[in-house]
Design a protein around this motif. Structure first.
Motif, short mmCIF file in Angstrom:
data_model
loop_
_atom_site.label_atom_id
_atom_site.label_comp_id
_atom_site.label_asym_id
_atom_site.label_seq_id
_atom_site.Cartn_x
_atom_site.Cartn_y
_atom_site.Cartn_z
N TYR A 272 0.84 -1.20 0.00
CA TYR A 272 0.00 0.00 0.00
C TYR A 272 0.88 1.25 0.00
N ALA B 254 2.57 1.82 -3.34
CA ALA B 254 1.62 2.40 -4.28
C ALA B 254 1.47 3.89 -4.04
N LEU B 255 1.43 4.30 -2.78
CA LEU B 255 1.33 5.72 -2.47
C LEU B 255 2.58 6.47 -2.92
N VAL C 190 -4.79 3.49 -5.55
CA VAL C 190 -3.86 2.62 -4.81
C VAL C 190 -4.08 1.17 -5.19
#
Length: 233
Positions: free
Chosen positions: A100, A103-104, A165
């Motif tokens: 996560y 992805a950010l 995301v």
């Protein structure tokens, strides 16, 4: 203005990285744009159950690990610890949260997230604030941060585009970025979390390092006329 890059290797489930956040915040406050922080994620708790059950089986298992964490945190006034951390709905892996976060970072690099510090976040970027809130969700609230529902809920608190995301995770882009962090860890021979790496891998600060030591290393690099050249020794 001379700048230095510090690569920070952590696992979101590492208590030492949780406790070290205050030092990172202070570093940003003291040096601002002179220091570029590159956050890398490493799989210390990628198989969390196996790690704890193996390392703590003869010491009392999860209950003993919980007591150990509370003993450590009792010396830190700047963090909170939930009574049931690792005892209720314990996360299976830190890797879901790591994906996560990668992805950010990709969204930030594409200018699809605010790349600079956001007011009210203690000088942290949006991605740094998200990472801090995920750590707090686990350590202070005993929430299972290996669940996508938990990670999405934290993202929604910050108005982060959850669908974007998920797309980067679904396409494998976040996996590729996380693999690159592991490759850099291996190249630098990073021992664990947290580790600060300076000068393109030439200097490592690993573990519960006091801020004055971190500060001294930064000052030396910023003022050293030989910065960026080969060491004399």
């Amino acid at each position: 203005m001379k700048k230095i890059t510090i690569e920070i290797f952590t696992d979101v489930l590492c208590i030492w990285a949780y406790g070290a956040q205050a030092r990172i915040d202070q570093l940003k406050a003291d040096y601002g744009e002179q220091v570029v922080l590159r956050h890398r994620l490493i799989p210390i708790f990628a198989a969390a159950r196996h790690r704890i059950e193996t390392d703590w089986s003869s010491k009392g298992g999860y209950a003993a690990f919980n007591r150990h964490l509370h003993q450590l945190a009792s010396a830190w006034k700047h963090v909170e610890m939930h009574a049931d951390v690792w005892l209720q709905d314990a996360p299976e892996s830190s890797q879901v949260a790591h994906l996560y976060l990668k992805a950010l970072q990709l969204l930030e690099a594409r200018a699809e997230l605010a790349p600079t510090s956001v007011a009210g976040f203690n000088g942290r970027s949006l991605v740094e604030e998200y990472a801090w809130r995920v750590r707090r969700a686990f350590f202070a609230q005993a929430r299972n941060v290996s669940r996508m529902t938990t990670l999405d809920a934290v993202a929604e608190e910050l108005d982060i585009p959850v669908d974007a995301v998920h797309q980067l995770i679904d396409t494998g882009a976040a996996h590729a970025a996380l693999h690159q962090d592991t490759a850099v860890r291996d190249r630098y021979q990073v021992s664990g979390s947290p580790t600060l790496v300076f000068n393109e891998g030439r200097q490592h600060l690993y573990g519960n390092i006091g801020y004055r030591i971190i500060d001294a290393n930064i000052r030396e690099l910023l003022h050293d006329r030989q910065f960026g050249e080969a060491s004399w020794c």
